[in-house]
Design a protein around this motif. Structure first.
Motif, PDB file in Angstrom:
ATOM      1  N   THR A  83      -1.908  -6.720  -2.025  1.00 57.32           N
ATOM      2  CA  THR A  83      -1.780  -5.410  -1.382  1.00 57.32           C
ATOM      3  C   THR A  83      -2.247  -5.491   0.065  1.00 57.32           C
ATOM      4  N   ARG A  84      -3.340  -6.200   0.296  1.00 59.46           N
ATOM      5  CA  ARG A  84      -3.857  -6.380   1.653  1.00 59.46           C
ATOM      6  C   ARG A  84      -2.862  -7.143   2.521  1.00 59.46           C
ATOM      7  N   ALA A  87      -0.121  -4.900   3.555  1.00 54.16           N
ATOM      8  CA  ALA A  87      -0.518  -4.025   4.660  1.00 54.16           C
ATOM      9  C   ALA A  87      -0.413  -4.764   5.997  1.00 54.16           C
ATOM     10  N   GLN A 132      -9.736  -2.399   2.055  1.00 56.07           N
ATOM     11  CA  GLN A 132      -8.298  -2.181   1.965  1.00 56.07           C
ATOM     12  C   GLN A 132      -7.933  -0.903   2.720  1.00 56.07           C
ATOM     13  N   ASP A 133      -8.831   0.071   2.688  1.00 55.37           N
ATOM     14  CA  ASP A 133      -8.590   1.334   3.375  1.00 55.37           C
ATOM     15  C   ASP A 133      -8.451   1.132   4.887  1.00 55.37           C
ATOM     16  N   MET A 136      -4.984  -0.150   5.484  1.00 49.42           N
ATOM     17  CA  MET A 136      -3.988   0.890   5.216  1.00 49.42           C
ATOM     18  C   MET A 136      -4.032   1.989   6.274  1.00 49.42           C
ATOM     19  N   THR A 137      -5.190   2.275   6.825  1.00 48.37           N
ATOM     20  CA  THR A 137      -5.299   3.284   7.879  1.00 48.37           C
ATOM     21  C   THR A 137      -4.547   2.836   9.133  1.00 48.37           C
ATOM     22  N   ARG A 139      -2.107   0.683   9.192  1.00 46.41           N
ATOM     23  CA  ARG A 139      -0.686   0.692   8.847  1.00 46.41           C
ATOM     24  C   ARG A 139      -0.118   2.113   8.889  1.00 46.41           C
ATOM     25  N   ARG A 140      -0.840   3.066   8.326  1.00 46.92           N
ATOM     26  CA  ARG A 140      -0.359   4.456   8.334  1.00 46.92           C
ATOM     27  C   ARG A 140      -0.279   5.012   9.755  1.00 46.92           C
TER      28      ARG A 140
END
Length: 171
Positions: A83-84, A87, A132-133, A136-137, A139-140
Motif C-alpha cells: 500500500t505504501r 502511494a 502510511q497516513d 496518503m496525505t 498523494r491526496r
C-alpha cells in the motif's frame, strides 16, 4: 458470492479479498519494490527515508528485499508495504502530470510548502515520516492539485491567456 445490500436495497461494493492473497502479493512485490527503488533514486532518498516509506523494516530485511527484487527473486511484501509503495507510485505519477520537467516535480517535493497540511515543511518530510497516513496525505494533496485545487499555477500556466471564441476551430 451475493453482495450485501443496504436497507434500501442498493448493492454495496464488496472488497475483492483475492488481491491480498500471498500468491498475488508475491507476484506484485518484486516489480513494485524495483519501481519504488527507482523512484527513491530519482527523489534522492537516503536509506532511512526509504525504510520509513516502506514501514520501517529492519535494515537487514530492507537489504534482503532489495537484493531479491534486483535479482528478480521471489519476495512477498505485506499489504502495508505494498500500500505504501502504491502511494509512492501515485505521488510520482501526479508529479509527472503536474510538472513538465521531472526535476521541477522533485524540487516541489523537497521544498517547504505553505499548505496547512505540510506546516511549512516539505511534502517529502510528511511522506517520509514513517506513517502510511503521511504518504496518503501527500498523494491526496497532489490528486486534488491535479483536479485544480490547492496549488497555484506554475510559471508556464500563469502567463497563459484563455482562448477567445474566434480562436476555437471546429472541423
Amino acid at each position: 458470492m451475493p453482495q450485501p445490500t443496504h436497507s434500501i436495497g442498493v448493492s454495496a461494493p464488496v472488497l475483492d479479498l483475492s488481491r491480498f492473497e500471498p500468491s498475488n502479493r508475491r507476484r506484485l512485490s518484486a516489480p513494485a519494490l524495483r519501481t519504488f527503488l527507482a523512484i527513491a533514486d530519482l527523489w534522492g532518498l537516503n536509506e532511512e527515508q526509504r525504510r520509513l516509506m516502506l514501514g520501517y523494516p529492519s535494515r537487514s530485511t530492507f537489504h534482503n528485499w532489495c537484493k531479491q527484487a534486483r535479482e528478480h527473486g521471489s519476495i512477498t511484501l505485506d499489504v502495508d508495504a505494498l500500500t505504501r509503495i502504491s502511494a509512492v507510485l501515485g505521488i510520482h505519477q501526479a508529479l509527472a502530470m503536474l510538472f513538465s520537467e521531472e526535476r521541477d516535480g522533485v524540487a516541489w517535493l523537497r521544498q517547504p510548502h505553505d499548505a496547512c497540511v505540510f506546516g511549512s515543511r516539505s511534502p517529502l518530510t510528511l511522506a517520509a515520516n514513517g506513517t502510511q497516513d503521511g504518504l496518503m496525505t501527500v498523494r491526496r494533496f497532489l490528486d486534488a492539485a491535479r483536479g485544480g485545487l490547492y496549488m497555484p499555477p506554475t510559471a508556464a500556466e500563469a502567463d497563459f491567456a484563455p482562448y477567445e471564441d474566434d480562436e476555437i476551430l471546429f472541423q
